[in-house]
Scaffold this motif. Structure first.
Motif, mmCIF file in Angstrom:
data_model
loop_
_atom_site.group_PDB
_atom_site.id
_atom_site.type_symbol
_atom_site.label_atom_id
_atom_site.label_comp_id
_atom_site.label_asym_id
_atom_site.label_seq_id
_atom_site.Cartn_x
_atom_site.Cartn_y
_atom_site.Cartn_z
ATOM 1 N N GLY A 229 -12.599 0.766 6.913
ATOM 2 C CA GLY A 229 -13.502 1.627 7.171
ATOM 3 C C GLY A 229 -13.570 3.114 6.403
ATOM 4 N N TRP A 230 -13.792 4.385 6.976
ATOM 5 C CA TRP A 230 -13.593 5.567 6.211
ATOM 6 C C TRP A 230 -12.263 6.160 6.523
ATOM 7 C CZ3 TRP A 230 -17.493 6.696 3.238
ATOM 8 C CH2 TRP A 230 -18.620 6.272 3.593
ATOM 9 N N TYR A 231 -11.478 5.330 7.049
ATOM 10 C CA TYR A 231 -10.199 6.066 7.160
ATOM 11 C C TYR A 231 -9.078 5.785 5.975
ATOM 12 C CZ TYR A 231 -5.655 6.659 9.727
ATOM 13 O OH TYR A 231 -4.356 6.994 10.066
ATOM 14 N N ASN A 232 -9.287 4.359 5.651
ATOM 15 C CA ASN A 232 -8.430 4.253 4.448
ATOM 16 C C ASN A 232 -9.173 3.722 3.179
ATOM 17 O OD1 ASN A 232 -6.060 3.629 2.802
ATOM 18 N ND2 ASN A 232 -6.165 1.541 3.538
ATOM 19 N N HIS A 233 -10.058 4.589 2.743
ATOM 20 C CA HIS A 233 -11.002 4.457 1.686
ATOM 21 C C HIS A 233 -10.561 3.830 0.280
ATOM 22 C CE1 HIS A 233 -15.070 4.665 -0.237
ATOM 23 N NE2 HIS A 233 -15.283 4.723 0.906
ATOM 24 N N GLN A 234 -10.477 2.532 -0.076
ATOM 25 C CA GLN A 234 -9.776 2.394 -1.283
ATOM 26 C C GLN A 234 -10.652 2.035 -2.309
ATOM 27 O OE1 GLN A 234 -8.203 -1.559 0.312
ATOM 28 N NE2 GLN A 234 -6.353 -0.561 0.361
ATOM 29 N N SER A 235 -11.967 2.445 -2.264
ATOM 30 C CA SER A 235 -12.916 2.534 -3.261
ATOM 31 C C SER A 235 -12.960 3.788 -3.792
ATOM 32 C CB SER A 235 -14.522 2.075 -3.130
ATOM 33 O OG SER A 235 -14.214 0.687 -2.401
ATOM 34 N N GLY A 236 -13.332 4.050 -5.304
ATOM 35 C CA GLY A 236 -13.698 5.552 -5.821
ATOM 36 C C GLY A 236 -15.189 5.687 -5.798
ATOM 37 N N TRP A 239 -17.160 11.632 -3.977
ATOM 38 C CA TRP A 239 -17.164 12.250 -2.806
ATOM 39 C C TRP A 239 -15.771 12.380 -2.380
ATOM 40 C CZ3 TRP A 239 -20.906 8.847 -3.124
ATOM 41 C CH2 TRP A 239 -22.289 9.179 -3.170
ATOM 42 N N ASN A 240 -14.770 11.820 -3.277
ATOM 43 C CA ASN A 240 -13.435 11.857 -2.803
ATOM 44 C C ASN A 240 -12.774 11.179 -1.646
ATOM 45 O OD1 ASN A 240 -13.100 13.161 -5.264
ATOM 46 N ND2 ASN A 240 -13.451 15.189 -4.199
ATOM 47 N N PHE A 241 -13.767 10.237 -0.995
ATOM 48 C CA PHE A 241 -13.278 9.494 0.213
ATOM 49 C C PHE A 241 -11.760 9.164 0.257
ATOM 50 C CE2 PHE A 241 -17.662 8.045 -0.262
ATOM 51 C CZ PHE A 241 -18.312 8.944 0.534
ATOM 52 N N GLU A 242 -11.301 8.568 -0.797
ATOM 53 C CA GLU A 242 -10.203 7.913 -1.173
ATOM 54 C C GLU A 242 -9.107 9.156 -1.102
ATOM 55 O OE1 GLU A 242 -12.346 8.544 -3.604
ATOM 56 O OE2 GLU A 242 -11.237 8.949 -5.351
ATOM 57 N N ARG A 243 -9.460 10.435 -1.160
ATOM 58 C CA ARG A 243 -8.641 11.484 -0.895
ATOM 59 C C ARG A 243 -8.573 12.253 0.274
ATOM 60 N NH1 ARG A 243 -9.217 15.060 -5.879
ATOM 61 N NH2 ARG A 243 -10.622 13.393 -7.109
ATOM 62 N N ASP A 395 -25.828 2.591 -7.941
ATOM 63 C CA ASP A 395 -24.398 2.667 -8.319
ATOM 64 C C ASP A 395 -23.679 3.728 -8.993
ATOM 65 O OD1 ASP A 395 -25.115 1.953 -10.638
ATOM 66 O OD2 ASP A 395 -24.395 -0.175 -10.860
ATOM 67 N N VAL A 396 -24.738 4.728 -9.210
ATOM 68 C CA VAL A 396 -24.261 5.868 -9.933
ATOM 69 C C VAL A 396 -23.223 6.744 -9.571
ATOM 70 C CG1 VAL A 396 -26.845 6.029 -10.998
ATOM 71 C CG2 VAL A 396 -26.128 6.973 -8.724
ATOM 72 N N TYR A 397 -22.822 6.802 -8.249
ATOM 73 C CA TYR A 397 -21.793 7.385 -7.787
ATOM 74 C C TYR A 397 -20.518 6.763 -7.544
ATOM 75 C CZ TYR A 397 -25.526 11.125 -7.501
ATOM 76 O OH TYR A 397 -26.417 11.980 -7.754
ATOM 77 N N PHE A 398 -20.410 5.607 -7.776
ATOM 78 C CA PHE A 398 -19.305 4.779 -7.679
ATOM 79 C C PHE A 398 -18.561 5.101 -8.970
ATOM 80 C CE2 PHE A 398 -18.109 0.319 -7.989
ATOM 81 C CZ PHE A 398 -17.080 0.184 -7.297
ATOM 82 N N LEU A 406 -16.443 -4.455 -6.572
ATOM 83 C CA LEU A 406 -17.589 -4.558 -7.065
ATOM 84 C C LEU A 406 -18.783 -3.917 -6.077
ATOM 85 C CD1 LEU A 406 -17.481 -8.261 -7.995
ATOM 86 C CD2 LEU A 406 -17.081 -6.172 -9.701
ATOM 87 N N PHE A 407 -19.553 -3.236 -6.759
ATOM 88 C CA PHE A 407 -20.396 -2.459 -5.729
ATOM 89 C C PHE A 407 -21.539 -3.211 -4.974
ATOM 90 C CE2 PHE A 407 -23.923 0.659 -5.190
ATOM 91 C CZ PHE A 407 -23.348 1.526 -4.262
ATOM 92 N N GLN A 408 -21.434 -3.366 -3.609
ATOM 93 C CA GLN A 408 -22.362 -3.842 -2.844
ATOM 94 C C GLN A 408 -22.314 -5.429 -2.997
ATOM 95 O OE1 GLN A 408 -25.272 -1.335 -0.668
ATOM 96 N NE2 GLN A 408 -26.494 -2.530 -2.098
#
Ligand code: RAM
Length: 877
Positions: A229-236, A239-243, A395-398, A406-408
């Protein structure tokens, strides 16, 4: 003694039922939910409505009883709380008895006295308390031994035995990340993506299930699968979710509370005796996709007797936060199933599925193929010219950090058996799916099904007219709204999935006219309170791992903190959200006040994604400052905070004065440079001096006519323009704008095939081009307001008193209906030449004031009581 009391109660109930047949209290809800399990609210809100179709139906008094014994409650006796007969027309009360116990089922019923003082009682409803405090958990937070970068999702299991007759069993699951709960080989419940996204380091949600029927005599097993989920974001992504500061390997805490028929109970809990292993879910990202290798399935992993000797041990983990509270909101579900409208074979390895509807959700693949065959399922909103899926608009902010992410695009590896795959911890925004295999495959419509997912809010609004475009716009608006409701309102289900505050409040009226969403918004407001800085500042996406405290997170976006609770008050007549947010609104307004010595503010983003014209940022932001101060003053009045009321009323007056001094040209009736937005926003939000309203509205109507009834607005103008026109004598003009179908307009999207609302007016634009956005969604709510004229009255909210201001323009046949807390409101008409047959339905215990437009029956005002009314009206030319 108890017996005597009981028989007295029975007598009373029987009497009540007899005398009051035409009026029955129905629709009993606790905390705005039906028979909720596991609530934590210390003073639950209890609500009902009257089933009473007589004209003038109303409630004179009520009596609520709460008890532990359903038979006694049915007889009118509450051993826990009895409100006593209360002379009031209120139909939402707060429990005010002694402290509620945890893990307890409480029954309740309401007796009402109707307009003739006849009494009648409801059936018995129930609510059940949950943990009622972190101290009642017996389980521990546990996890496997892997770190945040480990990809495969962890499966956990434990066996236990049941040796006595089970009376009831409840599972309580708290997770940091996402989970699926399985008992004896089956998934429990139909929720998706539980628990909802929160700021995990401040507040965690737990979910309660009734699992009585899942348990069996003898050996039992419980299994839990955790997702990132949003807890352990492994994608970049940008918005820096991974940080995020809370990031960690997913963990959970679990209590299974079994009550036995002999009166004893037992708790099966998460602890070091659980076992864990990886499995077929080899990668999962809420943002991008899931990868599944069916060859790694371990059949029976959550059944008793499974050999888990190859599984490893678990470890303790600190609780992610000290606040673990009940998830008191409607769950996300797979709500609508879509079969493919068409399937095209693009080449021997790829197929294109078209589901005919843009949506947020997942697809389910069912297929038998050669073991090791790998399929990529690319989910897209658009197609390239060559017919392949096109992700370039989303996919522009991925920012991929890994070539396999891979996106979506789900990646499925077949086992050689009959495989079935549907993502558990991900959703996407799409209409098309391109399936690409690493070797030739034969696929048909049977192999892929789509499911639209969203918070499963009950529809409470309906629009039906003789104009197809109106109906389609209403439908596309609702589809966009639902696509963006996943436990919090989002901007878009593909590119971002962000809880953009602006998008949330711009859509709030459309939301509440159409869906019973209060529990979703109450949860989101709690997210706001978790995020707010001590100085009052809010980030422009909520929840957030830190992104969003920039410079544009200003008034036009983060005024959610005031606008959302205020609208919940208007639509539900419930003061609790406003009460809960009162100090937060105050901190927010005080912050803006401190940084705005002249009472004007340029803090904000401005009229985002405009057609062409730029509007003054200071003008629009200052209007939202005025809106917030006004809401705060009204809330202060409501809560008897006299000093605050005075202070913020004066502040609102000063802001309004400052706006008008600087931006209103009193000679011409033009604000700033006179764009559609600059004229609409002050009109809609009540900033224009009374004596100037007609002039400013006239200017706006002229401006719009000069543009050929086309829009020249961004999001702030799109929120305001239809209301600014229809509320000020220009309903005909508003309607022409609403049903315009050439560029730029809402209708232009629809005639070009949109099935949801878009992010950009310009179909050729190269940025801000998601095809499933809700920020221009006011139009869906405007049909109820601007045509149907159904409006809540701030003096008697929750549609206790309805302001009816219909405008008989546009379609010859029109019907708007809204299921308010007190019941269904209908405003409908048929227009033939100059004659309008107007049908109104006012629910029991409600009244309405009907304000006819100036050119209809001389603009007469009618007072209407509960019941059905038909008026034949003359429209003057
Ligand atoms: C976009 C989002 C959203 C909007 C912000 C400002 O990226 O999609 O709709 O609120 O920017």
């Amino acid at each position: 003694m108890k017996k005597i009391l009981l028989s007295l109660c029975f007598a009373a109930a029987a009497l009540g039922a007899q005398a009051a047949a035409p009026c029955t209290p129905v629709g009993l809800r606790c905390e705005h939910l039906e028979t909720p399990l596991g609530i934590d609210a210390p003073a639950p809100r209890l609500g009902w409505r009257l089933d009473d179709s007589r004209s003038g139906a109303l409630q004179r008094a009520y009596r609520v009883v709460v008890g532990r014994d359903s038979a006694a409650v049915a007889a009118g006796c509450g051993d826990v709380w009895d409100s006593g007969r209360t002379d009031s027309d209120g139909m939402l009360v707060r429990y005010a008895g002694p402290k509620l116990d945890p893990f307890t089922r409480y029954y309740w019923a309401v007796t009402v006295w109707d307009k003739d003082y006849a009494r009648s009682s409801s059936g018995v409803a129930a609510f059940e308390t949950g943990m009622m405090g972190a101290g009642n958990w017996q389980g521990c937070w546990i996890s496997d031994h892997h770190d945040i970068n480990h990809k495969p999702a962890p499966y956990f299991r434990k066996e236990f035995s049941v040796g006595k007759r089970v009376k009831s069993a409840r599972a309580y699951v708290a997770a940091a990340g996402l989970y699926e709960l399985h008992i004896n080989g089956r998934k429990v419940g139909d929720h998706r993506l539980d628990p909802m996204y929160t700021r995990f380091d401040r507040r965690n949600l737990y979910v309660t299930y009734d699992v009585t029927r899942q348990l069996q005599d003898g050996a039992n097993a419980v299994g839990i699968l955790l997702g990132n989920g949003w807890y352990n974001h492994q994608s970049g992504a940008v918005w820096n979710f991974e940080r995020a500061p809370w990031r960690n390997r997913p963990a959970f805490c679990f209590d299974l509370r079994i009550e036995y028929a002999d009166g004893t109970h037992e708790v099966v809990k998460s602890d070091l005796d659980w076992r864990t292993s990886g499995g077929p879910l080899v990668f999962n990202s809420i943002y991008t996709s899931e990868h599944y290798d069916a060859r790694l399935e371990q059949p029976g992993w959550s059944s008793p007797g499974f050999d888990d000797s190859a599984w490893g041990g678990v470890m303790y983990r600190g609780a992610p936060s000290q606040r673990v509270t009940a998830q008191q909101t409607v769950p996300i579900r797979n709500v609508t199933e879509y079969r493919p409208r068409s399937v095209r074979k693009l080449d021997e390895r790829s197929y294109l599925y078209d589901f005919g509807q843009n949506m947020a959700g997942v697809t389910k693949l069912r297929l038998r193929g050669e073991a090791g065959t790998q399929l990529r399922l690319i989910h897209a909103e658009r197609l390239r010219e060559d017919g392949h899926a096109d992700l370039s608009n989303i996919d522009v902010y991925f920012r991929p950090t890994d070539k396999d992410d891979l996106f979506q695009t789900d990646v499925v590896t077949l086992s050689g058996r009959d495989d079935e795959f549907m993502p558990r911890f991900n959703y996407k925004g799409f209409r098309y799916v391109e399936v690409v295999a690493d070797r030739p495959v034969e696929l048909s419509a049977e192999n892929l099904t789509a499911y639209a997912m969203h918070s499963d809010v009950t529809p409470v609004g309906h629009i039906e007219t003789s104009n197809d475009l109106v109906d389609k716009l209403w439908d596309a608006t609702n589809k966009a709204y639902l696509s963006n409701l996943m436990g919090y309102p989002t901007d878009c289900p593909q590119r971002e999935k962000n809880g953009w505050t602006g998008d949330g409040h711009l859509a709030i009226e459309t939301a509440l006219y159409n869906y019973d969403g209060i529990t979703v918004y109450e949860k989101w407001l709690a997210d706001h309170r978790d995020e707010q800085q001590p100085n009052g500042v809010l980030p422009d996406i909520i929840p957030t791992g830190g992104w969003g405290y920039g410079t544009a997170n200003g008034l036009d976006w983060t005024s959610t903190i005031a606008i959302i609770p205020w609208n919940l008050y208007l639509f539900y007549g419930d003061t609790k959200p406003l009460e809960d947010c009162y100090e937060n609104i105050k901190r927010y307004v005080d912050y803006v006040d401190r940084r705005s010595p002249g009472h004007l503010s340029s803090w904000g983003r401005g009229d985002w994604v405009p057609v062409r014209s730029q509007s003054s940022l200071e003008l629009t932001s200052s209007v939202y400052f005025y809106v917030d101060a006004t809401i705060l003053a009204r809330a202060a009045a409501l809560f008897g905070r006299e000093a605050d009321r005075k202070h913020y009323e004066a502040l609102a007056g000063e802001i309004r004065g400052a706006i008008n001094d600087k931006y209103l040209d009193r000679a011409t009736g033009i604000y700033a440079s006179g764009t559609q937005t600059e004229l609409s926003v002050p009109l809609m939000w009540g900033v224009v001096p009374e004596e100037m309203v007609a002039k400013v509205a006239g200017n706006l109507a002229r401006k719009v006519a000069e543009a050929g009834f086309h829009l020249d607005v961004g999001v702030l103008g799109a929120k305001a323009i239809l209301n600014a026109l229809s509320e000020n004598g220009h309903a005909e003009t508003a309607y022409k704008v609403a049903v315009q179908d050439t560029y730029p307009s809402w209708g232009w999207w629809i005639v070009n095939g949109a099935t949801t609302l878009l992010e950009n007016w310009n179909l050729e634009a190269t940025r801000d081009i998601s095809d499933n956005h809700m920020m221009f969604g006011e139009i869906g709510g405007w049909f109820f307001k601007g045509l149907g004229g159904i409006k809540p009255d701030p003096e008697a909210p929750g549609f206790k008193h309805i302001l009816l201001r219909p405008n008989f323009v546009g379609p010859e046949e029109f019907e708007a209906s809204h299921d308010a807390p007190c019941g269904r409101i209908v405003s409908a008409w048929t227009r033939r030449g100059n004659t309008v047959t107007y049908r109104v339905r006012i629910p029991a215990n409600s009244t309405a004031t009907l304000y006819l437009p100036a050119n209809v029956d001389g603009g007469k005002v009618h007072q209407l009581g509960a019941g059905s009314h038909t008026l034949t009206l003359r429209v003057a030319k």
